[in-house]
Write a protein that holds these residues in place. Structure first.
Motif, PDB file in Angstrom:
ATOM      1  N   HIS A  36      -2.073 -15.829  -1.511  1.00 14.14           N
ATOM      2  CA  HIS A  36      -3.232 -14.964  -1.253  1.00 14.14           C
ATOM      3  C   HIS A  36      -4.430 -15.528  -2.006  1.00 14.14           C
ATOM      4  O   HIS A  36      -4.291 -16.210  -3.017  1.00 14.14           O
ATOM      5  CB  HIS A  36      -2.929 -13.523  -1.723  1.00 14.14           C
ATOM      6  CG  HIS A  36      -3.978 -12.549  -1.265  1.00 14.14           C
ATOM      7  ND1 HIS A  36      -5.089 -12.246  -2.033  1.00 14.14           N
ATOM      8  CD2 HIS A  36      -4.106 -11.827  -0.124  1.00 14.14           C
ATOM      9  CE1 HIS A  36      -5.841 -11.374  -1.369  1.00 14.14           C
ATOM     10  NE2 HIS A  36      -5.264 -11.099  -0.202  1.00 14.14           N
ATOM     11  N   ASP A  52      -5.634 -13.942   3.920  1.00 13.06           N
ATOM     12  CA  ASP A  52      -5.712 -12.533   3.514  1.00 13.06           C
ATOM     13  C   ASP A  52      -4.393 -11.874   3.936  1.00 13.06           C
ATOM     14  O   ASP A  52      -3.506 -12.532   4.502  1.00 13.06           O
ATOM     15  CB  ASP A  52      -6.969 -11.847   4.072  1.00 13.06           C
ATOM     16  CG  ASP A  52      -6.962 -11.683   5.586  1.00 13.06           C
ATOM     17  OD1 ASP A  52      -5.947 -11.996   6.238  1.00 13.06           O
ATOM     18  OD2 ASP A  52      -7.980 -11.227   6.125  1.00 13.06           O
ATOM     19  N   SER A  53      -4.276 -10.577   3.681  1.00 13.41           N
ATOM     20  CA  SER A  53      -2.987  -9.914   3.923  1.00 13.41           C
ATOM     21  C   SER A  53      -2.551 -10.026   5.382  1.00 13.41           C
ATOM     22  O   SER A  53      -1.370 -10.226   5.671  1.00 13.41           O
ATOM     23  CB  SER A  53      -3.069  -8.436   3.548  1.00 13.41           C
ATOM     24  OG  SER A  53      -3.560  -8.298   2.264  1.00 13.41           O
ATOM     25  N   ASN A 126      -0.657  -2.289   1.867  1.00 14.11           N
ATOM     26  CA  ASN A 126      -0.448  -2.226   0.414  1.00 14.11           C
ATOM     27  C   ASN A 126       0.410  -1.007   0.073  1.00 14.11           C
ATOM     28  O   ASN A 126      -0.054  -0.022  -0.511  1.00 14.11           O
ATOM     29  CB  ASN A 126      -1.786  -2.115  -0.326  1.00 14.11           C
ATOM     30  CG  ASN A 126      -2.687  -3.309  -0.091  1.00 14.11           C
ATOM     31  OD1 ASN A 126      -2.734  -3.853   1.009  1.00 14.11           O
ATOM     32  ND2 ASN A 126      -3.405  -3.716  -1.116  1.00 14.11           N
ATOM     33  N   SER A 141      -6.825  -4.511   5.823  1.00 22.39           N
ATOM     34  CA  SER A 141      -8.265  -4.229   5.805  1.00 22.39           C
ATOM     35  C   SER A 141      -8.970  -4.934   6.964  1.00 22.39           C
ATOM     36  O   SER A 141      -9.982  -4.451   7.457  1.00 22.39           O
ATOM     37  CB  SER A 141      -8.875  -4.626   4.462  1.00 22.39           C
ATOM     38  OG  SER A 141      -8.597  -5.970   4.177  1.00 22.39           O
ATOM     39  N   HIS A 187     -10.880  -2.803  -7.256  1.00 19.06           N
ATOM     40  CA  HIS A 187     -12.093  -2.596  -6.451  1.00 19.06           C
ATOM     41  C   HIS A 187     -12.861  -1.325  -6.832  1.00 19.06           C
ATOM     42  O   HIS A 187     -14.025  -1.192  -6.479  1.00 19.06           O
ATOM     43  CB  HIS A 187     -11.724  -2.600  -4.963  1.00 19.06           C
ATOM     44  CG  HIS A 187     -11.384  -3.971  -4.455  1.00 19.06           C
ATOM     45  ND1 HIS A 187     -10.109  -4.481  -4.533  1.00 19.06           N
ATOM     46  CD2 HIS A 187     -12.146  -4.954  -3.919  1.00 19.06           C
ATOM     47  CE1 HIS A 187     -10.099  -5.721  -4.041  1.00 19.06           C
ATOM     48  NE2 HIS A 187     -11.323  -6.025  -3.668  1.00 19.06           N
ATOM     49  N   GLU A 212     -12.153  -1.914   0.073  1.00 11.27           N
ATOM     50  CA  GLU A 212     -11.446  -1.116  -0.945  1.00 11.27           C
ATOM     51  C   GLU A 212     -12.413  -0.611  -2.018  1.00 11.27           C
ATOM     52  O   GLU A 212     -12.030   0.179  -2.883  1.00 11.27           O
ATOM     53  CB  GLU A 212     -10.349  -1.962  -1.607  1.00 11.27           C
ATOM     54  CG  GLU A 212      -9.147  -2.216  -0.715  1.00 11.27           C
ATOM     55  CD  GLU A 212      -8.135  -3.176  -1.348  1.00 11.27           C
ATOM     56  OE1 GLU A 212      -8.254  -3.489  -2.539  1.00 11.27           O
ATOM     57  OE2 GLU A 212      -7.232  -3.634  -0.625  1.00 11.27           O
ATOM     58  N   SER A 226     -12.759  -7.719   4.945  1.00 13.33           N
ATOM     59  CA  SER A 226     -11.546  -8.164   4.245  1.00 13.33           C
ATOM     60  C   SER A 226     -11.821  -9.521   3.600  1.00 13.33           C
ATOM     61  O   SER A 226     -12.856 -10.147   3.883  1.00 13.33           O
ATOM     62  CB  SER A 226     -10.406  -8.313   5.253  1.00 13.33           C
ATOM     63  OG  SER A 226     -10.669  -9.431   6.077  1.00 13.33           O
ATOM     64  N   MET A 280      -1.945  -9.630  -9.499  1.00  9.69           N
ATOM     65  CA  MET A 280      -1.949 -10.937  -8.823  1.00  9.69           C
ATOM     66  C   MET A 280      -1.768 -12.059  -9.830  1.00  9.69           C
ATOM     67  O   MET A 280      -1.096 -13.050  -9.558  1.00  9.69           O
ATOM     68  CB  MET A 280      -3.282 -11.142  -8.088  1.00  9.69           C
ATOM     69  CG  MET A 280      -3.406 -10.344  -6.816  1.00  9.69           C
ATOM     70  SD  MET A 280      -2.631 -11.247  -5.464  1.00  9.69           S
ATOM     71  CE  MET A 280      -2.901 -10.103  -4.108  1.00  9.69           C
TER      72      MET A 280
HETATM   73  P1  13P Z   1      -6.974  -8.353   2.123  1.00 11.99           P
HETATM   74  O1  13P Z   1      -6.244  -9.587   1.765  1.00 11.99           O
HETATM   75  O2  13P Z   1      -6.421  -7.757   3.360  1.00 11.99           O
HETATM   76  O3  13P Z   1      -8.443  -8.530   2.194  1.00 11.99           O
HETATM   77  O4  13P Z   1      -6.668  -7.287   0.978  1.00 11.99           O
HETATM   78  C1  13P Z   1      -7.158  -7.446  -0.283  1.00 11.99           C
HETATM   79  C2  13P Z   1      -6.237  -6.968  -1.321  1.00 11.99           C
HETATM   80  O5  13P Z   1      -6.577  -6.226  -2.191  1.00 11.99           O
HETATM   81  C3  13P Z   1      -4.889  -7.455  -1.276  1.00 11.99           C
HETATM   82  O6  13P Z   1      -4.138  -6.790  -2.195  1.00 11.99           O
END
Ligand code: 13P
Ligand code: SF4
Length: 340
Positions: A36, A52-53, A126, A141, A187, A212, A226, A280
């Motif tokens: 990520h 991204d996710s 999440n 997102s 966030h 977020e 995102s 992370m």
């Molecule tokens: P995205 O990768 O979907 O933007 O999400 C951000 C995030 O906070 C991942 O935990």
């Protein structure tokens, strides 16, 4: 070192050695490394796939390898395992959690659904596998707005666990939804005052933010998206400077894809200059190396739970680009009222 790997910053001789070993083990194990954008910069550099996710979920389904090494947080690695039961999925540190996933324990989420049985549960990725299994459709997102706009307006929706993303999508789609009150602690932490000060120093900079973040910040932003959308935006926008309101790990990829522009991490509401997700960052190059050397920690999921969580994730992947007919078919297969 592998000619395809470009480590973009100074690293110690010890780290060079670990990176070499990671690349050797990758071949030996027939593994791919997914990372990520919030991961440590060296981990991003040596990953086969960054995303991204949503992108990581989509690509995880397509990888041709025996082992997926997931440099991200637990719910992401778990999603990769749900989509790839036959593959070994490794996570460098099992403590790589997420405040949003923690805000929605499955027993409370089940109770919430039972209290609103006629509501369709659209749940942000999440969250734990148990919560995915109690949901109708998963979203990220980058896909939330598209997915919610494809669902019939007369079906009531319950959105969990991120209230800020929920508010944002509610405004974008005009859909009134019940919102679970979870937040991403990273966030939520941005300081309006410190961002305004930074903006005064760089008046031409665009403020770009992840959904977020809180609504007060999103309403001031020039662009909201995102991590994948923010990356596309910095390449496409004529602006030369950006104040970036998301986890600061993304700046590494921004400098890679648009190196001639300047990026300033939006400051949080504490003494720090940038905003870091400690979950992370529990993954390190050393832990990545150790997990490949030891073949663990490994993600395992009981098959009945995996199957319950699978369909809501597949619906996300299908609905993100669905035509009206596909969206109608997906709605037809969902059983309401909730009977779990
Ligand atoms: P995205 O990768 O979907 O933007 O999400 C951000 C995030 O906070 C991942 O935990
Ligand atoms: Fe969870 Fe927020 Fe960290 Fe993403 S940045 S993993 S949402 S705590």
């Amino acid at each position: 070192m592998d000619a395809a790997v470009n480590i973009t910053q100074e690293i110690s001789a010890e780290t060079v050695e670990m990176v070499r070993e990671i690349l050797r083990l990758k071949k030996e194990m027939n593994a791919v490394i997914l990372a990520h954008y919030y991961q440590d910069a060296v981990i991003q550099d040596l990953a086969d796939i960054r995303g991204d996710s949503f992108e990581l979920s989509r690509r995880a389904r397509e990888v041709d390898a025996d082992v997926i090494v997931f440099a991200g947080v637990h719910f992401m690695a778990e999603t990769a395992k749900i989509l790839n039961p036959e593959k070994t999925v490794l996570l460098p540190d099992m403590n790589a959690g997420c405040s949003l996933a923690e805000s929605a324990p499955s027993h409370l989420f089940r109770r919430y659904r039972q209290a609103h049985p006629d509501h369709l549960a659209v749940t942000y990725i999440n969250c734990t596998a148990e919560v995915k299994g109690l949901s109708d459709i998963i979203c990220t997102s980058s896909s939330a707005e598209a997915i919610l706009s494809r669902l019939p307006m007369d079906v009531p929706v319950l959105f969990a666990p991120d209230k800020n993303l929920g508010h944002y999508v509610r405004e974008k789609t005009g859909r009134d939804m019940l919102l679970w009150q979870g937040v991403c602690t990273v966030h939520e932490m941005f300081s309006e005052r410190r961002i305004a000060e930074l903006h005064a120093q760089h008046p031409d900079a665009e403020l770009i933010a992840h959904p977020e973040c809180e609504g007060v910040l999103l309403r001031k932003a020039d662009f909201v998206g995102s991590t994948g959308a923010l990356l596309r935006h910095v390449q496409e926008s004529p602006a030369r400077e950006f104040i970036v309101a998301t986890e600061s790990g993304i700046l590494h990829e921004m400098k890679r894809v648009a190196p001639d522009k300047d990026y300033f991490a939006a400051p949080p509401d504490n003494g720090c200059a940038c905003n870091i997700c400690d979950y992370m960052k529990v993954n390190t190059v050393e832990k990545l190396y150790q997990c490949m050397k030891n073949g663990g920690p490994e993600i395992t999921i009981a098959d009945d739970l995996r199957l319950r969580a699978l369909r809501p994730i597949e619906r996300m992947l299908e609905l993100a680009n669905a035509d009206a007919e596909t969206a109608a078919r997906i709605m037809d297969e969902i059983t309401l009222p909730f009977a779990g």
